[in-house]
Design a protein around this motif. Sequence first.
Motif, PDB file in Angstrom:
ATOM      1  N   ASN A 172       0.847  -1.204   0.000  1.00  0.00           N
ATOM      2  CA  ASN A 172       0.000   0.000   0.000  1.00  0.00           C
ATOM      3  C   ASN A 172       0.879   1.250   0.000  1.00  0.00           C
ATOM      4  N   HIS A 173       1.802   1.269  -0.961  1.00  0.00           N
ATOM      5  CA  HIS A 173       2.718   2.404  -1.136  1.00  0.00           C
ATOM      6  C   HIS A 173       3.567   2.660   0.116  1.00  0.00           C
ATOM      7  N   GLY A 174       3.892   1.586   0.823  1.00  0.00           N
ATOM      8  CA  GLY A 174       4.747   1.689   1.990  1.00  0.00           C
ATOM      9  C   GLY A 174       4.016   1.875   3.300  1.00  0.00           C
ATOM     10  N   ALA A 175       2.695   2.039   3.264  1.00  0.00           N
ATOM     11  CA  ALA A 175       1.949   2.349   4.485  1.00  0.00           C
ATOM     12  C   ALA A 175       1.656   1.133   5.347  1.00  0.00           C
ATOM     13  N   SER A 176       1.689  -0.070   4.770  1.00  0.00           N
ATOM     14  CA  SER A 176       1.211  -1.244   5.508  1.00  0.00           C
ATOM     15  C   SER A 176       2.314  -2.042   6.190  1.00  0.00           C
ATOM     16  N   CYS A 177       3.573  -1.679   5.977  1.00  0.00           N
ATOM     17  CA  CYS A 177       4.648  -2.524   6.515  1.00  0.00           C
ATOM     18  C   CYS A 177       5.912  -1.713   6.751  1.00  0.00           C
ATOM     19  N   ASP A 178       6.636  -2.055   7.794  1.00  0.00           N
ATOM     20  CA  ASP A 178       7.921  -1.432   8.069  1.00  0.00           C
ATOM     21  C   ASP A 178       8.893  -1.733   6.926  1.00  0.00           C
ATOM     22  N   ARG A 179       9.626  -0.727   6.552  1.00  0.00           N
ATOM     23  CA  ARG A 179      10.524  -0.850   5.401  1.00  0.00           C
ATOM     24  C   ARG A 179      11.592  -1.915   5.608  1.00  0.00           C
ATOM     25  N   ALA A 180      12.042  -2.094   6.850  1.00  0.00           N
ATOM     26  CA  ALA A 180      13.102  -3.081   7.111  1.00  0.00           C
ATOM     27  C   ALA A 180      12.645  -4.495   6.785  1.00  0.00           C
ATOM     28  N   ILE A 181      11.358  -4.788   7.008  1.00  0.00           N
ATOM     29  CA  ILE A 181      10.840  -6.125   6.711  1.00  0.00           C
ATOM     30  C   ILE A 181      10.811  -6.352   5.203  1.00  0.00           C
ATOM     31  N   VAL A 182      10.360  -5.346   4.463  1.00  0.00           N
ATOM     32  CA  VAL A 182      10.323  -5.458   3.000  1.00  0.00           C
ATOM     33  C   VAL A 182      11.731  -5.647   2.452  1.00  0.00           C
ATOM     34  N   SER A 183      12.681  -4.872   2.957  1.00  0.00           N
ATOM     35  CA  SER A 183      14.061  -4.976   2.479  1.00  0.00           C
ATOM     36  C   SER A 183      14.633  -6.362   2.736  1.00  0.00           C
ATOM     37  N   ALA A 184      14.340  -6.913   3.892  1.00  0.00           N
ATOM     38  CA  ALA A 184      14.853  -8.245   4.212  1.00  0.00           C
ATOM     39  C   ALA A 184      14.327  -9.284   3.235  1.00  0.00           C
ATOM     40  N   MET A 185      13.056  -9.176   2.862  1.00  0.00           N
ATOM     41  CA  MET A 185      12.462 -10.158   1.958  1.00  0.00           C
ATOM     42  C   MET A 185      12.967  -9.988   0.530  1.00  0.00           C
ATOM     43  N   THR A 186      13.144  -8.754   0.086  1.00  0.00           N
ATOM     44  CA  THR A 186      13.679  -8.554  -1.268  1.00  0.00           C
ATOM     45  C   THR A 186      15.132  -8.989  -1.349  1.00  0.00           C
ATOM     46  N   HIS A 187      15.895  -8.792  -0.289  1.00  0.00           N
ATOM     47  CA  HIS A 187      17.279  -9.254  -0.277  1.00  0.00           C
ATOM     48  C   HIS A 187      17.338 -10.780  -0.350  1.00  0.00           C
ATOM     49  N   ALA A 188      16.388 -11.436   0.310  1.00  0.00           N
ATOM     50  CA  ALA A 188      16.346 -12.898   0.249  1.00  0.00           C
ATOM     51  C   ALA A 188      16.051 -13.362  -1.171  1.00  0.00           C
ATOM     52  N   ALA A 189      15.124 -12.687  -1.842  1.00  0.00           N
ATOM     53  CA  ALA A 189      14.800 -13.044  -3.223  1.00  0.00           C
ATOM     54  C   ALA A 189      15.994 -12.802  -4.139  1.00  0.00           C
ATOM     55  N   GLN A 190      16.660 -11.672  -3.952  1.00  0.00           N
ATOM     56  CA  GLN A 190      17.802 -11.346  -4.796  1.00  0.00           C
ATOM     57  C   GLN A 190      18.952 -12.322  -4.589  1.00  0.00           C
ATOM     58  N   ARG A 213      -1.355  -2.054   9.833  1.00  0.00           N
ATOM     59  CA  ARG A 213      -1.367  -1.074  10.932  1.00  0.00           C
ATOM     60  C   ARG A 213       0.007  -1.081  11.587  1.00  0.00           C
ATOM     61  N   ARG A 214       0.955  -0.444  10.942  1.00  0.00           N
ATOM     62  CA  ARG A 214       2.318  -0.460  11.488  1.00  0.00           C
ATOM     63  C   ARG A 214       2.365   0.104  12.900  1.00  0.00           C
ATOM     64  N   GLU A 215       1.563   1.140  13.142  1.00  0.00           N
ATOM     65  CA  GLU A 215       1.576   1.772  14.463  1.00  0.00           C
ATOM     66  C   GLU A 215       1.034   0.856  15.553  1.00  0.00           C
ATOM     67  N   CYS A 216       0.305  -0.187  15.142  1.00  0.00           N
ATOM     68  CA  CYS A 216      -0.238  -1.163  16.095  1.00  0.00           C
ATOM     69  C   CYS A 216       0.578  -2.441  16.138  1.00  0.00           C
ATOM     70  N   GLY A 217       1.660  -2.498  15.364  1.00  0.00           N
ATOM     71  CA  GLY A 217       2.471  -3.711  15.325  1.00  0.00           C
ATOM     72  C   GLY A 217       1.936  -4.771  14.387  1.00  0.00           C
ATOM     73  N   VAL A 218       1.070  -4.386  13.453  1.00  0.00           N
ATOM     74  CA  VAL A 218       0.523  -5.334  12.471  1.00  0.00           C
ATOM     75  C   VAL A 218       0.982  -4.884  11.084  1.00  0.00           C
ATOM     76  N   HIS A 219       1.842  -5.686  10.478  1.00  0.00           N
ATOM     77  CA  HIS A 219       2.429  -5.367   9.178  1.00  0.00           C
ATOM     78  C   HIS A 219       1.857  -6.322   8.126  1.00  0.00           C
ATOM     79  N   VAL A 220       1.634  -5.815   6.926  1.00  0.00           N
ATOM     80  CA  VAL A 220       1.057  -6.631   5.855  1.00  0.00           C
ATOM     81  C   VAL A 220       1.847  -6.417   4.573  1.00  0.00           C
ATOM     82  N   ILE A 221       2.218  -7.510   3.947  1.00  0.00           N
ATOM     83  CA  ILE A 221       2.833  -7.497   2.619  1.00  0.00           C
ATOM     84  C   ILE A 221       2.045  -8.446   1.735  1.00  0.00           C
TER      85      ILE A 221
END
Length: 283
Positions: A172-190, A213-221
Amino acid sequence: MMENESAIARGQSAVMVVTPHTGTLVPPDLLAHPAWEAVNGRLSDPGGKALGAVARKRGITCISAALHPCVIDLNVALNNTALSHRLNRLGLCRTHTSRGEALYLPGAEPSDADVQRRVEEHWKPFHASILAELSRLRETHDNVLMLVSHACAWLSPYRTQPGGADCNFSTNHGASCDRAIVSAMTHAAQALERSWVVNGKVADAFTAQRYGRRECGVHVIELEVAGRWRRELELAQSDARGDAESDALMVEILCAAERALDGVAAPGVPADLFRDFHDACLD
């Protein structure tokens, strides 16, 4: 209502997998329409099927649909907006396949009452299960990640199928998940020589919008497997054999997500997370 319309495997990991487009079953009443015979048993999301299988093997919570998404799409909002002005291809209960095949005889398309019945019997229970599992996991983890597989490009009309990237991550254009989690998953794919894109053509899919809801500790990818990886999975499943390379990639993606979650700071939490989600997602 069909038996076993969704399968839930409960685990203790902070990662949770949801596969709304892996269902292949068509209810008996719809099989009276000849066009549904070819749909019954047809898999739309081979990547989601592989992801769910690996998650269950690793003891990760997994919720998987049983009904084919053309019967009711569990990754679409309840407003039932038409997918096309030219043809009445509704988002929740499609009247055509993505190939343009009519699923009903003229005049026999589902009525508003038919759509609402499927919502009550299938859509709402599926999302109620998601809410319950998110709340359960959030009680024991500062942060949780819901990884949602889908096959939007193979279900929606006139959408160009993403043939280039193997892994299409949407947040959702970065709103649904902490960036560090996304980076970790893309690095794994790469690292495993898979191409990837973040927030490409399907950047604002329903589940990421409504549950992130990143502010609530719920991240979605949301993850759509496409390109070379999807073709390999289709071939492996048509041959009824496993794909060890793809399983290894799924394991690495899930492990990368678990490691990244450990490094995300604990958030502030609303008093009633389940009620907050319920009001936003089901009402």
